[in-house]
Write a protein that holds these residues in place. Structure first.
Motif, PDB file in Angstrom:
ATOM      1  N   MET A   1      10.142  -9.940  14.877  1.00  0.00           N
ATOM      2  CA  MET A   1       9.528 -10.424  13.640  1.00  0.00           C
ATOM      3  C   MET A   1      10.502 -11.290  12.872  1.00  0.00           C
ATOM      4  N   ARG A   2      10.083 -12.484  12.551  1.00  0.00           N
ATOM      5  CA  ARG A   2      10.940 -13.376  11.788  1.00  0.00           C
ATOM      6  C   ARG A   2      10.852 -13.036  10.303  1.00  0.00           C
ATOM      7  N   ILE A   3      11.603 -13.759   9.467  1.00  0.00           N
ATOM      8  CA  ILE A   3      11.568 -13.494   8.030  1.00  0.00           C
ATOM      9  C   ILE A   3      10.138 -13.659   7.539  1.00  0.00           C
ATOM     10  N   GLN A   4       9.575 -12.590   7.027  1.00  0.00           N
ATOM     11  CA  GLN A   4       8.194 -12.629   6.566  1.00  0.00           C
ATOM     12  C   GLN A   4       8.063 -12.405   5.067  1.00  0.00           C
ATOM     13  N   THR A   5       9.045 -11.747   4.481  1.00  0.00           N
ATOM     14  CA  THR A   5       8.965 -11.442   3.050  1.00  0.00           C
ATOM     15  C   THR A   5      10.285 -11.768   2.367  1.00  0.00           C
ATOM     16  N   ILE A   6      10.216 -12.618   1.364  1.00  0.00           N
ATOM     17  CA  ILE A   6      11.365 -12.953   0.529  1.00  0.00           C
ATOM     18  C   ILE A   6      11.048 -12.529  -0.893  1.00  0.00           C
ATOM     19  N   VAL A   7      11.921 -11.736  -1.486  1.00  0.00           N
ATOM     20  CA  VAL A   7      11.762 -11.302  -2.874  1.00  0.00           C
ATOM     21  C   VAL A   7      12.779 -12.045  -3.732  1.00  0.00           C
ATOM     22  N   ALA A   8      12.303 -12.659  -4.819  1.00  0.00           N
ATOM     23  CA  ALA A   8      13.177 -13.415  -5.722  1.00  0.00           C
ATOM     24  C   ALA A   8      13.096 -12.820  -7.120  1.00  0.00           C
ATOM     25  N   GLU A  35       7.652 -13.202  -2.984  1.00  0.00           N
ATOM     26  CA  GLU A  35       7.306 -12.277  -4.053  1.00  0.00           C
ATOM     27  C   GLU A  35       8.274 -12.466  -5.213  1.00  0.00           C
ATOM     28  N   LEU A  36       7.743 -12.543  -6.425  1.00  0.00           N
ATOM     29  CA  LEU A  36       8.556 -12.738  -7.626  1.00  0.00           C
ATOM     30  C   LEU A  36       8.586 -11.455  -8.446  1.00  0.00           C
ATOM     31  N   LEU A  37       9.774 -11.122  -8.946  1.00  0.00           N
ATOM     32  CA  LEU A  37       9.959  -9.948  -9.789  1.00  0.00           C
ATOM     33  C   LEU A  37      10.697 -10.355 -11.056  1.00  0.00           C
ATOM     34  N   TYR A  38      10.267  -9.802 -12.177  1.00  0.00           N
ATOM     35  CA  TYR A  38      10.973 -10.032 -13.441  1.00  0.00           C
ATOM     36  C   TYR A  38      12.065  -8.986 -13.584  1.00  0.00           C
ATOM     37  N   ALA A  39      13.311  -9.434 -13.737  1.00  0.00           N
ATOM     38  CA  ALA A  39      14.445  -8.522 -13.880  1.00  0.00           C
ATOM     39  C   ALA A  39      15.421  -9.109 -14.880  1.00  0.00           C
ATOM     40  N   ALA A  40      15.610  -8.431 -15.988  1.00  0.00           N
ATOM     41  CA  ALA A  40      16.505  -8.911 -17.040  1.00  0.00           C
ATOM     42  C   ALA A  40      17.327  -7.749 -17.574  1.00  0.00           C
ATOM     43  N   GLU A  41      18.611  -7.992 -17.820  1.00  0.00           N
ATOM     44  CA  GLU A  41      19.446  -6.963 -18.423  1.00  0.00           C
ATOM     45  C   GLU A  41      18.994  -6.691 -19.857  1.00  0.00           C
ATOM     46  N   GLU A  42      18.607  -7.754 -20.555  1.00  0.00           N
ATOM     47  CA  GLU A  42      18.049  -7.638 -21.897  1.00  0.00           C
ATOM     48  C   GLU A  42      16.882  -8.604 -22.004  1.00  0.00           C
ATOM     49  N   ALA A  83      11.921  -3.030  -4.026  1.00  0.00           N
ATOM     50  CA  ALA A  83      11.566  -4.269  -3.320  1.00  0.00           C
ATOM     51  C   ALA A  83      12.499  -4.543  -2.156  1.00  0.00           C
ATOM     52  N   THR A  84      13.765  -4.145  -2.273  1.00  0.00           N
ATOM     53  CA  THR A  84      14.709  -4.393  -1.175  1.00  0.00           C
ATOM     54  C   THR A  84      14.320  -3.636   0.089  1.00  0.00           C
ATOM     55  N   GLN A  85      13.543  -2.567  -0.051  1.00  0.00           N
ATOM     56  CA  GLN A  85      13.146  -1.776   1.112  1.00  0.00           C
ATOM     57  C   GLN A  85      12.072  -2.478   1.938  1.00  0.00           C
ATOM     58  N   ARG A  86      11.321  -3.395   1.329  1.00  0.00           N
ATOM     59  CA  ARG A  86      10.256  -4.087   2.062  1.00  0.00           C
ATOM     60  C   ARG A  86      10.597  -5.550   2.332  1.00  0.00           C
ATOM     61  N   ALA A  87      11.682  -6.040   1.747  1.00  0.00           N
ATOM     62  CA  ALA A  87      12.026  -7.455   1.867  1.00  0.00           C
ATOM     63  C   ALA A  87      12.886  -7.721   3.092  1.00  0.00           C
ATOM     64  N   ASP A  88      12.792  -8.925   3.608  1.00  0.00           N
ATOM     65  CA  ASP A  88      13.707  -9.398   4.646  1.00  0.00           C
ATOM     66  C   ASP A  88      14.886 -10.146   4.032  1.00  0.00           C
ATOM     67  N   LEU A  89      14.705 -10.605   2.786  1.00  0.00           N
ATOM     68  CA  LEU A  89      15.772 -11.302   2.070  1.00  0.00           C
ATOM     69  C   LEU A  89      15.512 -11.157   0.587  1.00  0.00           C
ATOM     70  N   LEU A  90      16.557 -10.807  -0.168  1.00  0.00           N
ATOM     71  CA  LEU A  90      16.475 -10.743  -1.621  1.00  0.00           C
ATOM     72  C   LEU A  90      17.264 -11.919  -2.190  1.00  0.00           C
ATOM     73  N   VAL A  91      16.645 -12.668  -3.106  1.00  0.00           N
ATOM     74  CA  VAL A  91      17.282 -13.837  -3.707  1.00  0.00           C
ATOM     75  C   VAL A  91      17.416 -13.605  -5.204  1.00  0.00           C
ATOM     76  N   MET A  92      18.608 -13.770  -5.732  1.00  0.00           N
ATOM     77  CA  MET A  92      18.850 -13.574  -7.151  1.00  0.00           C
ATOM     78  C   MET A  92      19.915 -14.547  -7.628  1.00  0.00           C
TER      79      MET A  92
END
Length: 295
Positions: A1-8, A35-42, A83-92
């Protein structure tokens, strides 16, 4: 399986938007779900409804790159780690390290992600204007060639440079011999069908590294920084090993040193689970892309 899911991840800052753009470019290249996720320290007060903004960005990226983009309603560190458990790559982006300078290397979002993520993490520091052209691989810690394959899998068209850092603790003469010995062995390896642009370098190629080694003041991290600046590589690839909270508090990791402060690199950094991580054994390559072996 190639890269199928990228989470940013994004908090809608300028640097985070660069991360979204890079993730979209890679998703279009690999034909992956983004897949896009909102993540902010503040949370920024001007974003009273971050989910609506996230969905708007998802629609924009989907139209621009003609790909499937999903905006997840979950937010925060717990959602990121899930999200890291289902992603093939996490981008931040590199700004997401924490609210305070010193403990951020241990308690910031990046540190928490690296302690838990089974997938590679791409930290974006530059505007995503074109595909990666030059990937600098920290080959000294890549005995099995996993980092080289990861660089090729991420961007098959890029030139991959295998950089061998010198071990200064054993003296300059021995370090020189070791570096050139590794370089010669790398050149003698059979050519990989997917690796058409491969070069090998060592710490004695750049003048600043030679001078620093002569004075005995450059470790592997500083050698990588000098080589990246000398070659203008737009991607740095290195392995990371999971560290506990206490170790991160007491000592900055290579990744943290490379990504923070005036002595870091300005390019993007791909962090690949190292040999000490059980998750690393699940990774291989097929047809120029990452694959996860069936468990």
């Amino acid at each position: 399986m190639r890269i199928q899911t990228i989470v940013a991840l994004t908090d809608f800052s300028t640097l985070a938007e660069h991360a979204l753009d890079r993730a979209a470019l890679l998703a279009a290249h690999h034909g992956a779900q983004l897949e896009l996720l909102y993540a902010a320290e503040e949370q920024d007060a001007k974003f009273c409804d971050p989910q609506a903004r996230l969905e708007q960005r998802a629609r924009q990226l989907a139209r621009r790159h003609e790909l499937a983009v999903q905006a997840w309603p979950e937010a925060g560190a717990a959602a990121v780690l899930a999200a890291t458990q289902r992603a093939d790559l996490l981008v931040m982006d590199s700004r997401l390290h924490g609210r305070r300078a010193w403990p951020a290397r241990a308690t910031g979002l990046l540190a928490r992600v690296l302690r838990a993520s089974p997938c590679p993490v791409l930290v974006v520091q530059a505007a995503a204007q074109q595909p990666y052209a030059h990937a600098l691989v920290h080959a000294s810690g890549d005995a099995g060639g996993a980092l080289q394959r990861s660089a090729t899998g991420l961007q098959a068209s890029a030139t991959v440079e295998l950089f061998h850092a010198a071990r200064t603790l054993h003296g300059l003469r021995l370090a020189c011999g070791e570096a050139f010995g590794r370089a010669l062995r790398s050149r003698r390896q059979p050519a990989q069908p997917q690796q058409t642009r491969l070069r090998v370098s060592d710490a004695f190629e750049a003048r600043r590294n030679r001078v620093g080694l002569a004075k005995g003041g450059l470790d592997a991290v500083r050698q990588l920084v000098v080589q990246q600046q000398s070659t203008r590589a737009d991607l740095l690839v290195l392995a990371y090993v999971r560290r506990n909270l206490l170790r991160d508090l007491l000592q900055a990791s290579k990744a943290h040193r490379l990504l923070t402060g005036p002595n870091g690199v300005a390019c993007d950094v791909l962090l690949v689970p190292g040999a000490a991580s059980a998750a690393a054994k699940r990774w291989s390559t097929m047809g120029g892309g990452w694959t996860r072996a069936a468990s």
